[in-house]
Design an enzyme around this catalytic site. Structure first.
Site, PDB file in Angstrom:
ATOM      1  N   GLN A 185      73.763  14.133  53.221  1.00 41.47           N
ATOM      2  CA  GLN A 185      74.026  15.486  52.715  1.00 41.47           C
ATOM      3  C   GLN A 185      73.347  16.526  53.593  1.00 41.47           C
ATOM      4  O   GLN A 185      73.926  17.564  53.919  1.00 41.47           O
ATOM      5  CB  GLN A 185      73.546  15.610  51.264  1.00 41.47           C
ATOM      6  CG  GLN A 185      74.381  14.772  50.308  1.00 41.47           C
ATOM      7  CD  GLN A 185      73.905  14.831  48.876  1.00 41.47           C
ATOM      8  OE1 GLN A 185      72.859  15.401  48.584  1.00 41.47           O
ATOM      9  NE2 GLN A 185      74.659  14.231  47.974  1.00 41.47           N
ATOM     10  N   ASP A 332      73.406   4.230  47.097  1.00 44.61           N
ATOM     11  CA  ASP A 332      73.979   4.435  45.762  1.00 44.61           C
ATOM     12  C   ASP A 332      74.206   3.121  45.020  1.00 44.61           C
ATOM     13  O   ASP A 332      74.462   3.124  43.817  1.00 44.61           O
ATOM     14  CB  ASP A 332      75.303   5.209  45.864  1.00 44.61           C
ATOM     15  CG  ASP A 332      75.074   6.669  46.243  1.00 44.61           C
ATOM     16  OD1 ASP A 332      73.929   7.147  46.117  1.00 44.61           O
ATOM     17  OD2 ASP A 332      76.035   7.316  46.677  1.00 44.61           O
TER      18      ASP A 332
END
Ligand code: S3P
Length: 471
Positions: A185, A332
């Site tokens: 990100q 994740d």
């Protein structure tokens, strides 16, 4: 508040397709919005997080039409209706219009961080807000480098938390920036700001992170250059309008992949799933643990993102060590891999994963606390955990919270499939941020029909489309 009630599952022999990839759905909307014309997006993930990105770009003047739904807003359905997956985005170029109201990013860190990069190059001010969980997440990691490029920010203590006011500028400067943490990100926010800065902007990663920004920008005809762990972009490029197909999310498929990998004798076929090598680390970990996995890439690697079919055959899993460069690739998937470790033989160690502490919740604390409720012997480390496996024995069903985190809710629903007695996951509504329809799939994996040979696909995400073309 909704909850999942889970009982021990049946052996798996089925096919499944999962909803579209979350990381790619965000970027597809962003890059097509910044492009020079209309783009058709198919396979879009209509989850809370990605709809926040759609709303944000609409608020900044981009026309986005859902082509397969009459009614809006679409409300995720517990019954597994996939929701609108086809969008036409009318790109109007890299300059956006100022929003007349604060832009609500909901629960989505990807929306807020990548938007911060794009907004840094817009000559107006935007206020970005988020829900309770997002408001606790650190934004300083993006505002520090973006401020070096010339944008100004107002944020909250202690870590530059939202609400975040972005004062963009038409005169951004290019920089070379070494990331203090492995974060796709943050890398993406800087590269997107770099589109607006004359010259070459370079980001150096400590470890390679998911590369969707690079591969998808390439699809939209924007060049980035990778040299080892450095990625550079030249400012002034305008994304070209292109259509984009979003394959299924391997992070959503991960829950069923692990469920199949745990059970000796099971067989699961996952169709139409994204197979980008910066995301398939979970397959390597499960292979190491003893699962059999076959990967069949169907797509053209020069056109968009790789995707294809996975076939998973379960074996008795054995513990493993997950650390180092592998961590960003499975970041994740660590909650569900921890559940796999809890059901394996021997010890599973996860370390070097302190980024888990700044996700939708502190995922180290949440996983450790919930595993203990299931009777698992687990030790919390500052950057991971050490799990003693049950040697294939069932866990003890428990009532556990989601901590408002979709991946915690889903990981422990899977734990419930391998537990004696009842499992209840409270606060399960957060799952809609990434996997609308999860509850319907969970029911399928519990139902009797699954045990009697291969059943029909759990959902047909793209009827007559890419799935059919695969066969
Ligand atoms: C994402 C990057 C990862 C990941 C998140 C999505 C992305 O976050 O955990 O779910 O789309 O770039 P970090 O960059 O914070 O590691």
């Amino acid at each position: 508040m909704s909850e999942y009630r889970v009982k021990k599952g049946r052996p798996i022999a089925t096919e499944i397709t999962v909803p579209g990839d979350k990381s790619m759905s965000h970027r597809a909307v962003m890059f097509s919005s910044l492009s020079n014309g209309p783009c058709l997006i198919t396979g879009f993930l209509p989850s809370g997080d990605c709809l926040s990105t759609v709303d944000a770009f609409r608020a900044m003047g981009v026309r986005i039409d859902f082509l397969d739904e009459d009614e809006e807003p679409w409300i995720p359905s517990e019954e597994g209706a996939p929701g609108p997956t086809t969008l036409r985005v009318h790109g109007s170029g890299p300059r956006l219009s100022a929003s007349s109201r604060p832009v609500d990013c909901g629960n989505s860190g990807t929306t807020m961080r990548l938007l911060s990069g794009i907004l840094s190059g817009q000559p107006f001010t935007t206020v970005l807000t988020g829900d309770e969980s997002l408001s606790k997440r650190p934004m300083k990691r993006v505002t520090d480098p973006l401020a070096q490029m010339g944008a100004r920010f107002e944020a909250q203590e202690p870590k530059g938390n939202p609400p975040l006011t972005v004062h963009g500028t038409a005169s951004l400067k290019s920089i070379t920036y070494t990331l203090p943490m492995a974060s796709a990100q943050v890398k993406s926010a800087i590269l997107l700001a770099g589109l607006y800065a004359p010259g070459k902007t370079t980001v150096i990663e400590p470890e390679i992170t998911r590369n969707h920004t690079e591969t998808m920008l390439k699809h939209f005809r924007v060049k980035t250059v990778r040299e080892g762990k450095a990625i550079s972009i030249y400012g002034g490029q305008i994304p070209e309008s292109r259509d984009f197909f979003v394959p299924g999310d391997i992070s959503s498929a991960a829950f069923w992949i692990v469920a199949a990998a745990i059970q000796p004798g099971s067989e699961l076929v996952v169709r139409g799933v994204g197979l980008n090598g910066t995301r398939t680390g979970i397959l390597k970990v499960l292979l190491r643990m003893g699962a059999q996995i076959a990967e069949d890439v169907k797509s053209d690697p020069d056109d968009g993102e790789p995707w294809g079919t996975l076939t998973i055959r379960g074996g008795g899993l054995k513990g493993t060590l997950i650390e180092g460069e592998e961590i960003p690739n499975v970041i994740d998937e660590l909650p569900i891999l921890a559940v796999a470790g809890a059901l394996a033989s021997g010890t599973t160690i996860i370390r070097g994963a302190k980024e888990l502490r700044v996700k939708e919740t502190d995922r180290i604390a949440a996983v450790v606390s919930n595993l203990k409720q299931f009777g698992v012997n687990v030790k919390e480390l500052h950057d991971g955990m050490e799990i003693t496996g049950s040697e294939g024995e069932l866990l003890k069903g428990a009532r556990v919270p989601s901590f408002g985190d979709h991946r915690i809710a889903m990981a422990f629903a899977i734990a419930g499939l391998f537990s004696e007695g009842d499992t209840v996951i409270s606060g399960a509504e957060c799952v809609d941020t990434s996997y609308p329809g999860f509850a319907a799939h969970l029911r399928h994996f519990q139902s009797r029909e699954v045990s009697s040979g291969r059943s029909t696909p759990v959902i047909d995400r793209l009827p007559g489309g890419r799935e059919a073309a695969e066969d």
